[in-house]
Design a protein around this motif. Structure first.
Motif, PDB file in Angstrom:
ATOM      1  N   PHE A 228     -19.931  30.525  52.879  1.00 43.21           N
ATOM      2  CA  PHE A 228     -18.672  30.829  52.064  1.00 43.21           C
ATOM      3  C   PHE A 228     -17.467  30.579  52.869  1.00 43.21           C
ATOM      4  O   PHE A 228     -16.392  29.980  52.696  1.00 43.21           O
ATOM      5  CB  PHE A 228     -18.681  32.094  51.517  1.00 43.21           C
ATOM      6  N   LEU A 229     -17.701  30.963  54.137  1.00 39.84           N
ATOM      7  CA  LEU A 229     -16.362  30.774  54.971  1.00 39.84           C
ATOM      8  C   LEU A 229     -16.111  29.328  55.406  1.00 39.84           C
ATOM      9  O   LEU A 229     -15.057  29.084  55.444  1.00 39.84           O
ATOM     10  CB  LEU A 229     -16.607  31.705  56.358  1.00 39.84           C
ATOM     11  N   VAL A 231     -17.074  26.763  53.695  1.00 41.37           N
ATOM     12  CA  VAL A 231     -16.684  26.109  52.606  1.00 41.37           C
ATOM     13  C   VAL A 231     -15.390  26.213  52.291  1.00 41.37           C
ATOM     14  O   VAL A 231     -14.521  25.366  52.079  1.00 41.37           O
ATOM     15  CB  VAL A 231     -17.714  26.235  51.228  1.00 41.37           C
ATOM     16  N   PHE A 232     -14.995  27.629  52.577  1.00 41.85           N
ATOM     17  CA  PHE A 232     -13.559  28.120  52.117  1.00 41.85           C
ATOM     18  C   PHE A 232     -12.658  27.487  52.958  1.00 41.85           C
ATOM     19  O   PHE A 232     -11.430  26.896  52.555  1.00 41.85           O
ATOM     20  CB  PHE A 232     -13.511  29.520  52.236  1.00 41.85           C
ATOM     21  N   SER A 233     -12.968  27.314  54.375  1.00 43.62           N
ATOM     22  CA  SER A 233     -12.078  26.662  55.432  1.00 43.62           C
ATOM     23  C   SER A 233     -11.941  25.102  55.192  1.00 43.62           C
ATOM     24  O   SER A 233     -10.797  24.698  55.145  1.00 43.62           O
ATOM     25  CB  SER A 233     -12.819  26.866  56.866  1.00 43.62           C
ATOM     26  N   ARG A 235     -12.530  23.729  52.457  1.00 41.45           N
ATOM     27  CA  ARG A 235     -11.684  23.586  50.802  1.00 41.45           C
ATOM     28  C   ARG A 235     -10.158  23.862  51.314  1.00 41.45           C
ATOM     29  O   ARG A 235      -9.324  23.178  50.501  1.00 41.45           O
ATOM     30  CB  ARG A 235     -12.155  24.473  50.026  1.00 41.45           C
ATOM     31  N   ARG A 236      -9.924  24.599  52.078  1.00 34.99           N
ATOM     32  CA  ARG A 236      -8.329  25.019  52.410  1.00 34.99           C
ATOM     33  C   ARG A 236      -7.903  23.901  52.893  1.00 34.99           C
ATOM     34  O   ARG A 236      -6.548  23.423  52.650  1.00 34.99           O
ATOM     35  CB  ARG A 236      -8.253  25.910  53.105  1.00 34.99           C
ATOM     36  N   SER A 237      -8.560  23.346  53.884  1.00 31.45           N
ATOM     37  CA  SER A 237      -7.921  22.163  54.808  1.00 31.45           C
ATOM     38  C   SER A 237      -7.894  20.926  53.772  1.00 31.45           C
ATOM     39  O   SER A 237      -7.269  19.778  54.254  1.00 31.45           O
ATOM     40  CB  SER A 237      -9.072  21.888  55.873  1.00 31.45           C
ATOM     41  N   ALA A 239      -7.750  21.227  49.823  1.00 29.15           N
ATOM     42  CA  ALA A 239      -7.150  21.359  48.554  1.00 29.15           C
ATOM     43  C   ALA A 239      -5.692  21.526  48.716  1.00 29.15           C
ATOM     44  O   ALA A 239      -4.842  20.928  48.048  1.00 29.15           O
ATOM     45  CB  ALA A 239      -7.723  22.889  48.089  1.00 29.15           C
ATOM     46  N   HIS A 240      -5.102  22.089  49.793  1.00 28.36           N
ATOM     47  CA  HIS A 240      -3.667  22.294  49.999  1.00 28.36           C
ATOM     48  C   HIS A 240      -2.919  20.925  50.078  1.00 28.36           C
ATOM     49  O   HIS A 240      -2.142  20.623  49.588  1.00 28.36           O
ATOM     50  CB  HIS A 240      -3.407  23.218  51.250  1.00 28.36           C
TER      51      HIS A 240
END
Length: 542
Positions: A228-229, A231-233, A235-237, A239-240
């Motif tokens: 999750f961490l 993927v979140f990282s 995704r953040r790199s 999505a934004h």
């Protein structure tokens, strides 16, 4: 880092975590397997041997009880016959064989149990297990010792009965009972002892199973959290920057080109951002250039509009001028024609040949001038009047022209061939009728006056991708290739009026109509070999 690299790292990390969980699970399962195998190989087998020893010892006790009963009958019964005594002794010997067989089985069980314990002692890894196994070995040694003592006592009794020296005493019975109780006690103690460390082995297996479950759950939870961490990282790199890119695209769509995206990242998003910045800069430059051209175009349109108004005014004045001139010329022309006809009718006989020729020349010239005026008016009408395009049947148009020219066709003896499957097209029906009227009329008029072949005219159609192609073919006098273009000039004639009537304006009118329909017209002909006039009409007319 590129997005593909980030995704690859995430995939490898998840695979490593999955592999780690698998290895941990396999290690824990191997521990459980070892504990269960230990229970099976050591505890259960040892318990089976001890239980077997107890069972066989119980059978021996039952057999020996029968020996005691038979011995009592031999010793205490008076007046027993020799045959009865012999039978009883044989019975005791038969019991002894079963007794010895059970004794051998018990010895084998004790030996197997000692062998199991000795193997486990050799494999013992901790002091507690070693001491427990040594204690079990001591139990087995004591059981073996008591069993041998018990065997010694019973053997003496069997020998005494066989030799006839046996005398029954309560001490012997008590001694045997003590041996049996001692042996039973040791076996029961050993069995309880074995059951105790069997229970410990099972508890150890349960403990390993709980630890395995805990480790697996921790591994799964760790994998989920780490995944999750990551993927979140990622995704953040992604999505934004994508959101910024979408907002920037909306701004560009609204015509706002003065923006700049952060292109510092070295991944695909950074590449897209840099390309977007370049695009926005080029669009801004193009927009400025377009605004400048729009200003110039606006000025040009203003000038063009003014010129168009002037041109429309000039065309209107020209039409009025042509009409006025034609009307003004027509009036005196009527007088000239009338006077010429009067002279020809009233004074023809009084005039000499030269005078008659002059009167005839006046009449023909006036008639030619009248036709020129009519063609000039027709040209201005064709250019000025725009009929709406409509769906029309070409076969019906051609038939209308044939009906109109029926007298001329019959007079010239023309054979007419018209293709029957010509499709309906979008066109100016009235003007297309004039086209076919001119072309078919010329074909009738310009047939060879000296050839022997019967005049023949063919009207046909050829399907093309973007155009309708038509042709009018004859076997008349033909047109030399050098004249193929000039015949479409206004008032251009290749023959004098005495040979063939006409003003030379017809083909010029036809060309103008065809060009108004988005097509072209051309000639395929050789002098003296007939002529084929081909023309096209666009399929895109509405």
């Amino acid at each position: 880092m590129k997005l593909t690299s980030k995704i690859s790292v995430l995939t490898v990390a998840l695979l490593i975590i999955l592999l780690s969980n698998t290895v941990i699970g396999l290690v824990q399962l191997s521990k459980i397997e070892f504990a269960l195998r230990d229970v099976v190989n050591k505890d259960i087998l040892l318990t089976e041997k001890i239980t077997s020893t107890t069972h066989h010892q119980f059978k021996k006790a039952i057999l020996f009880e029968r020996v005691i009963r038979v011995a009592e009958e031999i010793v205490f019964e008076t007046g027993i016959s020799s045959s009865r005594k012999s039978y009883l002794i044989d019975h005791i010997n038969w019991i002894r064989k079963g007794f010895d067989k059970l004794a051998d089985t018990i010895d084998q069980d004790i030996l197997s149990a000692r062998h199991i314990v000795q193997k486990e002692i050799e494999k013992a890894k901790d002091k507690a297990s070693f001491e427990e196994l040594k204690e079990a070995e001591d139990f087995l040694l004591r059981i073996e010792k008591i069993h041998r003592s018990y065997e010694s006592v019973t053997e003496n009794i069997f020998q005494a009965i066989n030799t006839g020296t046996y005398s029954m005493s309560f001490d012997d019975i008590k001694k045997i009972e003590r041996k049996e109780k001692s042996l039973a006690f040791e076996i029961e103690s050993l069995l309880e002892f074995v059951q105790g460390f069997t229970k410990k082995s099972v508890e150890q297996a349960k403990y390993e199973e709980r630890e395995t479950r805990k480790a697996l759950w921790l591994g799964v939870m760790g994998s989920i959290i780490l995944g999750f961490l990551m993927v979140f990282s990622i995704r953040r790199s992604i999505a934004h920057p994508l959101k910024d890119l979408v907002n920037a695209a909306h701004h560009v769509g609204e015509g706002k080109f003065d923006l700049y995206l952060d292109a510092s990242s070295r991944d695909e998003i950074g590449d897209v951002s840099r390309a977007f910045n370049m695009m926005a800069k080029k669009l801004e430059d193009l927009n400025k250039e377009l605004e400048q051209k729009n200003q110039i175009l606006g000025s040009s349109l203003t000038v063009t509009k003014s010129q168009k108004q002037d041109l429309e005014k000039i065309n209107k004045e020209l039409d009025n001028f042509v009409y006025t001139v034609s009307h003004d010329i027509r009036a005196p022309l009527v007088g000239i024609t009338g006077y010429g006809a009067y002279l020809e009718n009233q004074y023809k006989d009084t005039l000499d040949a030269k005078g008659q020729k002059c009167v005839t020349g006046i009449t023909r010239g006036a008639e030619r001038l009248r036709r020129l005026i009519d063609d000039l008016l027709e040209l201005t009408r064709i250019a000025r009047i725009k009929n709406p395009f409509e769906k029309a049947s070409v076969n019906q148009i051609v038939q209308t022209v044939v009906d109109r020219l029926e007298f001329n066709i019959q007079e010239a003896g023309v054979e007419l061939k018209i293709q029957r499957d010509i499709p309906e097209i979008i066109c100016d029906r009235i003007k297309l009728t004039e086209v076919f009227s001119n072309l078919i009329g010329n074909a009738v008029k310009f047939f060879s006056k000296i050839q022997e072949d019967k005049p023949c005219i063919e009207v046909g159609y050829i399907e093309q991708k973007d155009f309708h192609e038509f042709f009018v073919k004859d076997n008349g006098i033909g047109i030399a290739p050098e004249h193929h273009q000039e015949v479409f000039s206004i008032f251009k004639r290749l023959h004098n009026s005495q040979e063939y009537a006409g003003t030379g304006a017809g083909l010029s009118i036809v060309k103008g109509v065809i060009e108004d329909h988005g097509g072209k017209i051309w000639i395929e002909s050789q002098l003296g070999k007939g002529a084929t006039f081909r023309f096209t009409i666009s399929k895109k007319l509405v």
